[in-house]
Design an enzyme around this catalytic site. Sequence first.
Site, PDB file in Angstrom:
ATOM      1  N   THR A  15       4.129 -62.370  -3.052  1.00  0.00           N
ATOM      2  CA  THR A  15       4.549 -63.391  -4.014  1.00  0.00           C
ATOM      3  C   THR A  15       4.807 -62.800  -5.395  1.00  0.00           C
ATOM      4  O   THR A  15       5.682 -63.256  -6.127  1.00  0.00           O
ATOM      5  CB  THR A  15       3.461 -64.489  -4.081  1.00  0.00           C
ATOM      6  OG1 THR A  15       3.414 -65.110  -2.803  1.00  0.00           O
ATOM      7  CG2 THR A  15       3.749 -65.530  -5.136  1.00  0.00           C
ATOM      8  N   SER A  57       2.855 -60.229   2.914  1.00  0.00           N
ATOM      9  CA  SER A  57       1.766 -59.409   3.472  1.00  0.00           C
ATOM     10  C   SER A  57       1.407 -59.816   4.892  1.00  0.00           C
ATOM     11  O   SER A  57       0.748 -59.058   5.595  1.00  0.00           O
ATOM     12  CB  SER A  57       0.550 -59.417   2.552  1.00  0.00           C
ATOM     13  OG  SER A  57      -0.114 -60.643   2.566  1.00  0.00           O
ATOM     14  N   THR A  89      -0.985 -61.457  -1.328  1.00  0.00           N
ATOM     15  CA  THR A  89      -2.436 -61.677  -1.415  1.00  0.00           C
ATOM     16  C   THR A  89      -3.089 -61.974  -0.062  1.00  0.00           C
ATOM     17  O   THR A  89      -4.293 -61.812   0.083  1.00  0.00           O
ATOM     18  CB  THR A  89      -2.753 -62.833  -2.376  1.00  0.00           C
ATOM     19  OG1 THR A  89      -2.081 -64.008  -1.914  1.00  0.00           O
ATOM     20  CG2 THR A  89      -2.338 -62.501  -3.795  1.00  0.00           C
ATOM     21  N   ASP A  90      -2.294 -62.414   0.938  1.00  0.00           N
ATOM     22  CA  ASP A  90      -2.921 -62.855   2.194  1.00  0.00           C
ATOM     23  C   ASP A  90      -3.718 -61.746   2.874  1.00  0.00           C
ATOM     24  O   ASP A  90      -4.769 -61.998   3.452  1.00  0.00           O
ATOM     25  CB  ASP A  90      -1.852 -63.396   3.162  1.00  0.00           C
ATOM     26  CG  ASP A  90      -1.282 -64.721   2.691  1.00  0.00           C
ATOM     27  OD1 ASP A  90      -1.875 -65.332   1.778  1.00  0.00           O
ATOM     28  OD2 ASP A  90      -0.246 -65.159   3.237  1.00  0.00           O
TER      29      ASP A  90
HETATM   30  N1  LIG Z   1       0.280 -64.987  -2.895  1.00  0.00           N
HETATM   31  C1  LIG Z   1       0.830 -64.244  -1.940  1.00  0.00           C
HETATM   32  O1  LIG Z   1       1.214 -63.124  -2.197  1.00  0.00           O
HETATM   33  C2  LIG Z   1       0.929 -64.855  -0.594  1.00  0.00           C
HETATM   34  C3  LIG Z   1       2.039 -64.331   0.274  1.00  0.00           C
HETATM   35  N2  LIG Z   1       2.172 -65.181   1.427  1.00  0.00           N
HETATM   36  C4  LIG Z   1       1.773 -62.907   0.755  1.00  0.00           C
HETATM   37  O2  LIG Z   1       0.681 -62.579   1.129  1.00  0.00           O
HETATM   38  O3  LIG Z   1       2.698 -62.133   0.811  1.00  0.00           O
END
Ligand SMILES: NC(=O)C[C@H](N)C(=O)O
Length: 330
Positions: A15, A57, A89-90
């Site tokens: 993200t 991710s 973040t995942d």
């Molecule tokens: N906040 C994020 O980065 C979530 C995103 N779906 C990822 O992990 O790529």
Amino acid sequence: MAVPRSIALIATGGTVSVAPPSADCQTHRGVGELVPRPGDLPDGIEVVPRDALGMSSRRMTPDDLWTLASTVTEAIAAGSNGVVVTHGTDTLEETAYALGLLVETRVPVVITGAMRSPHHSGPDGPANIRAALVAAAVPDLAPYGPTVVFQDEVHVARLVTKMHSTRIAAFSSPAAGPVGFVAEDRLELLLGPPPGTDLLPGRAAPSVRVGLLPTATGIDGSAAEALTPDVDGLVVAALGAGHVSPSLGAALVACAEAGKPVVVTSRCPDGALLADTYAGAGSERELRRAGLHFAGTLSPPKARLRLLFGMSAGTPAAELFPAPPPAPKR
Ligand SMILES: NC(=O)C[C@H](N)C(=O)O
């Protein structure tokens, strides 16, 4: 004027780098767009940008982790004073831990990301990247192994986890809290480095499959039995301090007897596994006696990566997850 600290900024997607106006969050900007503009760069830091991957991710695989670890190692060998990796973040905590398994480093390695994409109100990416660059420029952070800097907090890779699915304060370390924070472009360390390192004794590209099984009330051995033929090893997110239903216990023991290491972890986000308190089918005593390995305080996904990369390098599971010394008499 002092020589600037050279920090490698390595982008992998997520993200933090979603390209506006992509409403579906599927297109990612190159690292050039993540480098703070000259006026926004903390003093004394020079950024060397590099694209490694460009994906959400959730698409990350063990092969990608191996590639990323090689890229980070190259940046360190090329003379970087620190490394910042931007990431979705995942699975960010898993990548942070994988870098701890695979990268031998004498400079800080920091991972960060964002919960809000650049075109949403109040995007958190730029502030997280700035704080991560500040932290990565401080040599004292190196002994902590890879750290996650998010919302100005610094967390060690072994303990950090994504605790909230949408808030910008998404990460915490339930067992010990953050080891430091960033304020006014300065890093303050609150606690000392972890007592041990997670670096694997041998490192090799991933070549085995390791499954991860959840547990819950009444979960029997059928999923474990179905999975066993397809994997080289298994991690179970057991109940409490290392317990499973008697039926699941029997299936896990059968998997171990078939020569496929089984590692027990807890589905609790905090606390360790017991060694010698409960007896009977599915208890920690029984599972240990049957030759299953216990992962201490390591979370299920991180224990899976430890088993996967450790086995790939030919390290026996008993060395990856050593048994605790016998408990004193109570
Ligand atoms: N906040 C994020 O980065 C979530 C995103 N779906 C990822 O992990 O790529």
